[in-house]
Scaffold this motif. Structure first.
Motif, PDB file in Angstrom:
ATOM      1  N   HIS A   1       0.940  -1.212   0.067  1.00 37.02           N
ATOM      2  CA  HIS A   1       0.234  -0.003  -0.038  1.00 37.02           C
ATOM      3  C   HIS A   1       0.869   1.327  -0.114  1.00 37.02           C
TER       4      HIS A   1
ATOM      5  N   LYS B   1      -4.453  -5.158  -7.243  1.00 34.36           N
ATOM      6  CA  LYS B   1      -5.966  -4.038  -7.406  1.00 34.36           C
ATOM      7  C   LYS B   1      -6.828  -4.536  -6.772  1.00 34.36           C
TER       8      LYS B   1
ATOM      9  N   GLY C   1      -6.379  -3.296  -3.009  1.00 31.54           N
ATOM     10  CA  GLY C   1      -6.265  -1.732  -3.080  1.00 31.54           C
ATOM     11  C   GLY C   1      -4.767  -1.325  -3.033  1.00 31.54           C
TER      12      GLY C   1
ATOM     13  N   LYS D   1      -0.699  -0.230  -4.276  1.00 32.68           N
ATOM     14  CA  LYS D   1      -0.319   0.966  -5.099  1.00 32.68           C
ATOM     15  C   LYS D   1      -0.086   0.575  -6.447  1.00 32.68           C
TER      16      LYS D   1
ATOM     17  N   THR E   1     -15.059  -8.402  -4.819  1.00 31.39           N
ATOM     18  CA  THR E   1     -14.506  -7.410  -5.664  1.00 31.39           C
ATOM     19  C   THR E   1     -14.752  -7.376  -6.980  1.00 31.39           C
TER      20      THR E   1
END
Length: 350
Positions: free
Chosen positions: A175, A196, A199, A201, A315
């Motif tokens: 992250h 992805k 979440g 980077k 997700t």
């Protein structure tokens, strides 16, 4: 039933006729709907792992000998079960966790059957998915995939859980900074999607194949680098503004591990998953002086696979590209994978 067997290492798989197995005790009989082909299958087909320096780890030395039914990425539907299997629903669509241990050792008791030294993994020690049916030792290894496509879900059992488990080992770094992914095959593309979904980077991807680099960009990589470029390490250092702090080496070969170390920043964390083989010579003071964490990761646990499937459902994690081929084309599929012609995953279907 039909199954495709390795009868002799390095030779074409042979179609063999067998009786449909009858599950006993806690066993469950699953009709195969999709079976993935990955690089581990290539090593098993060849009969050895390359340890570098002319040395090999032969499967026979580990008690693994032909005939073998490969494929550990298996989706199917429950057909029947043994008397002690409990209330297993016939017709349940499921993903099979193949990394099965002895159930008794310390690793298994910790829930880490994937690193059991007496492994009973499907597609390795026990018959796998290149067949009409597969016997699963216990219903706890079946994960409901209602709402998911069989062929798209099958890679979760290896490419998915391998990258998910490795990414978890990198902790909060994902992250704070981009993850360097070396290798844009099925595992690399899966890693991009998992990052992805978590979440993270983002990812910077290195690969020697232009087509696979293009696939990585299409999947959402922040940047791609030609891993065989003379200045590949410097390109990575520049792209990560000082060196990679989190690296997934999904190839595990001498050049890729060397690149991982050369391009890591001080305090970097390198996780090696790939099994392509080779060896390296490493000056030991480098590890504490930089300091580096170099860690291995081998597939994943049953609980991690369950977590991953839930992540996919929650997700809408995008599946990696899959090419569906009839099971009868398994030898052509192996040849294509052997020669680097596959983007994503080849899935064999009945």
């Amino acid at each position: 039933m039909h199954c495709y067997c390795v009868m002799h290492h390095g030779q074409p798989l042979e179609r063999v006729e067998k009786e449909v197995p009858q599950p006993v005790g806690t066993e469950v009989l699953v009709r195969v709907k999709a079976a993935g082909l990955c690089h581990t299958d290539l090593h098993l087909w060849e009969g050895y792992y390359d340890l570098g320096g002319g040395k090999r780890l032969n499967l026979a030395d580990r008690g693994i000998k032909p005939p073998m039914v490969l494929s550990h990425e298996i989706c199917g539907e429950v057909v029947s079960s043994g008397a002690a299997a409990g209330s297993v629903k016939v017709g349940m669509r499921c993903l099979v966790h193949p990394w099965i241990g002895c159930g008794e050792c310390a690793a298994c008791q910790r829930g880490e059957e994937n690193i059991c030294t007496s492994s009973r993994a499907l597609g390795i020690s026990r018959p796998g998915g290149f067949a009409d049916y597969v016997v699963v030792p216990h219903p706890r290894y079946l994960i409901d995939i209602e709402g998911l496509d069989d062929a798209e879900a099958a890679p979760l059992a290896c490419a998915g859980v391998t990258t998910y488990s490795a990414i978890k080992k990198l902790g909060d770094r994902i992250h704070r900074e981009p993850v360097l992914i070396i290798g844009a095959g099925g595992l690399g593309l899966m890693a991009i999607e998992v990052l992805k979904a978590l979440g993270a980077k983002g990812a910077i991807v290195a690969d020697i194949d232009p087509a696979k680099r293009e696939a990585a960009i299409a999947a959402g990589a922040l940047a791609v680098i030609d891993a065989k470029a003379v200045d590949a390490a410097q390109q990575i250092i520049d792209a990560t503004e000082g060196g990679a702090g989190a690296t997934l080496d999904l190839v595990g070969a001498t050049p890729t591990v060397s690149l991982s170390i050369q391009s890591a920043r001080r305090g970097g964390h390198i996780v090696i998953c790939g099994l392509m083989g080779g060896d390296i010579t490493l000056s030991l003071p480098i590890i504490p002086m930089r300091p580096l964490c170099i860690e291995g990761s081998y597939v994943g646990t049953l609980s991690e696979l369950r977590e991953l499937v839930e992540l996919v459902k929650r997700t809408g994690l995008k599946p990696i590209p899959v090419v569906r081929r009839p099971m009868a084309e398994v030898n052509s599929a192996i040849d294509d994978l052997h020669h680097g012609k596959v983007i994503g995953r080849t899935i064999l279907v009945p």
